[in-house]
Design a protein around this motif. Structure first.
Motif, PDB file in Angstrom:
ATOM      1  N   UNK A 131      -5.123  10.274   1.223  1.00 46.86           N
ATOM      2  CA  UNK A 131      -4.059  11.275   1.311  1.00 46.86           C
ATOM      3  C   UNK A 131      -2.684  10.610   1.134  1.00 46.86           C
ATOM      4  N   UNK A 132      -1.851  11.129   0.263  1.00 55.44           N
ATOM      5  CA  UNK A 132      -0.546  10.512   0.019  1.00 55.44           C
ATOM      6  C   UNK A 132       0.340  10.417   1.267  1.00 55.44           C
ATOM      7  N   UNK A 133       0.066  11.239   2.247  1.00 53.29           N
ATOM      8  CA  UNK A 133       0.881  11.200   3.463  1.00 53.29           C
ATOM      9  C   UNK A 133       0.213  10.411   4.596  1.00 53.29           C
ATOM     10  N   UNK A 134      -0.763   9.581   4.271  1.00 52.01           N
ATOM     11  CA  UNK A 134      -1.456   8.789   5.283  1.00 52.01           C
ATOM     12  C   UNK A 134      -0.440   7.966   6.079  1.00 52.01           C
ATOM     13  N   UNK A 135      -0.684   7.834   7.356  1.00 49.82           N
ATOM     14  CA  UNK A 135       0.217   7.039   8.190  1.00 49.82           C
ATOM     15  C   UNK A 135      -0.046   5.550   7.980  1.00 49.82           C
ATOM     16  N   UNK A 136       0.933   4.759   8.332  1.00 48.28           N
ATOM     17  CA  UNK A 136       0.802   3.302   8.235  1.00 48.28           C
ATOM     18  C   UNK A 136      -0.411   2.832   9.024  1.00 48.28           C
ATOM     19  N   UNK A 137      -0.548   3.289  10.273  1.00 55.08           N
ATOM     20  CA  UNK A 137      -1.654   2.844  11.115  1.00 55.08           C
ATOM     21  C   UNK A 137      -3.007   3.246  10.542  1.00 55.08           C
ATOM     22  N   UNK A 138      -3.102   4.470  10.024  1.00 55.63           N
ATOM     23  CA  UNK A 138      -4.376   4.928   9.443  1.00 55.63           C
ATOM     24  C   UNK A 138      -4.694   4.146   8.172  1.00 55.63           C
ATOM     25  N   UNK A 164      -7.923  -0.066   5.536  1.00 54.45           N
ATOM     26  CA  UNK A 164      -7.973  -1.281   4.715  1.00 54.45           C
ATOM     27  C   UNK A 164      -8.778  -2.380   5.397  1.00 54.45           C
ATOM     28  N   UNK A 165      -8.703  -2.440   6.723  1.00 53.98           N
ATOM     29  CA  UNK A 165      -9.394  -3.488   7.480  1.00 53.98           C
ATOM     30  C   UNK A 165     -10.748  -3.045   8.025  1.00 53.98           C
ATOM     31  N   UNK A 166     -11.179  -1.822   7.719  1.00 54.47           N
ATOM     32  CA  UNK A 166     -12.412  -1.272   8.290  1.00 54.47           C
ATOM     33  C   UNK A 166     -13.653  -1.988   7.774  1.00 54.47           C
ATOM     34  N   UNK A 167     -14.632  -2.126   8.657  1.00 53.93           N
ATOM     35  CA  UNK A 167     -15.950  -2.644   8.279  1.00 53.93           C
ATOM     36  C   UNK A 167     -16.565  -1.666   7.289  1.00 53.93           C
ATOM     37  N   UNK A 201       0.803  -1.229   0.000  1.00 47.77           N
ATOM     38  CA  UNK A 201       0.000   0.000   0.000  1.00 47.77           C
ATOM     39  C   UNK A 201       0.832   1.274   0.000  1.00 47.77           C
ATOM     40  N   UNK A 202       1.924   1.287   0.753  1.00 48.47           N
ATOM     41  CA  UNK A 202       2.661   2.545   0.924  1.00 48.47           C
ATOM     42  C   UNK A 202       3.079   3.182  -0.405  1.00 48.47           C
ATOM     43  N   UNK A 203       3.738   2.468  -1.310  1.00 49.85           N
ATOM     44  CA  UNK A 203       4.126   3.144  -2.555  1.00 49.85           C
ATOM     45  C   UNK A 203       2.928   3.561  -3.411  1.00 49.85           C
ATOM     46  N   UNK A 204       1.861   2.793  -3.364  1.00 47.77           N
ATOM     47  CA  UNK A 204       0.656   3.135  -4.124  1.00 47.77           C
ATOM     48  C   UNK A 204       0.044   4.421  -3.570  1.00 47.77           C
TER      49      UNK A 204
END
Length: 174
Positions: free
Chosen positions: A39-46, A51-54, A26-29
């Motif tokens: 947002x291109x600067x989204x954090x890993x945790x966010x 991605x795993x959200x209901x 996901x990060x490079x995409x």
């Protein structure tokens, strides 16, 4: 799913132990800012939380024990539209030409059908993402709408976004 040789693509539900591999994809995409409304600067945790959200179920595609592709599939909208699924996909650059994307979309369609969904819709396919548009059309998705200038591409400026649709009641054939 067989890739034609002796190696098989394995698609399974993603777990927290897959987070590092998923973020590697996901990060490079996301940082490129060319295909997702993230947002291109989204954090890993966010990013992982999203991605795993209901209502989505996340999956990984492995080849030779390595995660090379990811998807998440779930309900597009609630209520009277709850019979239409949505999905997102991403693959590692090393997946190119190995059938990972094709296997993920076939799996997503089968999974959605098995869950009782009657159709699948991609709400926002960036028109300049030619590989995705081509792949989804080969998988039986039709372009049913165009949103003029809906996506601000970092190189091309404002480009169209496409709405793509596939009737799951007609089977897995394009």
């Amino acid at each position: 799913m067989s890739t034609g040789g002796t190696t098989e693509i394995v698609i399974r539900p993603a777990t927290s132990t897959d987070h590092a591999a998923i973020w590697t994809i996901l990060e490079p995409v996301y940082r490129a800012g060319e295909t997702y409304c993230i947002p291109p600067d989204i954090s890993r945790d966010a990013a992982l939380a999203d991605w795993f959200a209901a209502p989505f179920t996340a999956f990984v595609a492995e080849l030779d024990g390595r995660v090379l592709g990811i998807s998440h599939v779930g309900r597009n909208r609630p209520g009277p539209a709850a019979h239409v699924a949505n999905a997102s996909f991403a693959t590692h650059p090393d997946a190119r030409g190995k059938g990972i994307a094709r296997a993920l979309v076939a799996h997503a369609k089968d999974w959605a059908r098995d869950q009782g969904f009657r159709a699948m819709q991609f709400n926002f396919v960036v028109s300049t993402n030619a590989d995705a548009v081509h792949s989804w059309q080969k998988a039986g998705f039709d372009i049913v709408g165009r949103l003029p200038g809906a996506f601000l591409h970092p190189q091309h400026g404002y480009v169209d976004a496409l709405v793509m649709f596939h009737d799951l009641t007609k089977g897995n054939q394009p």
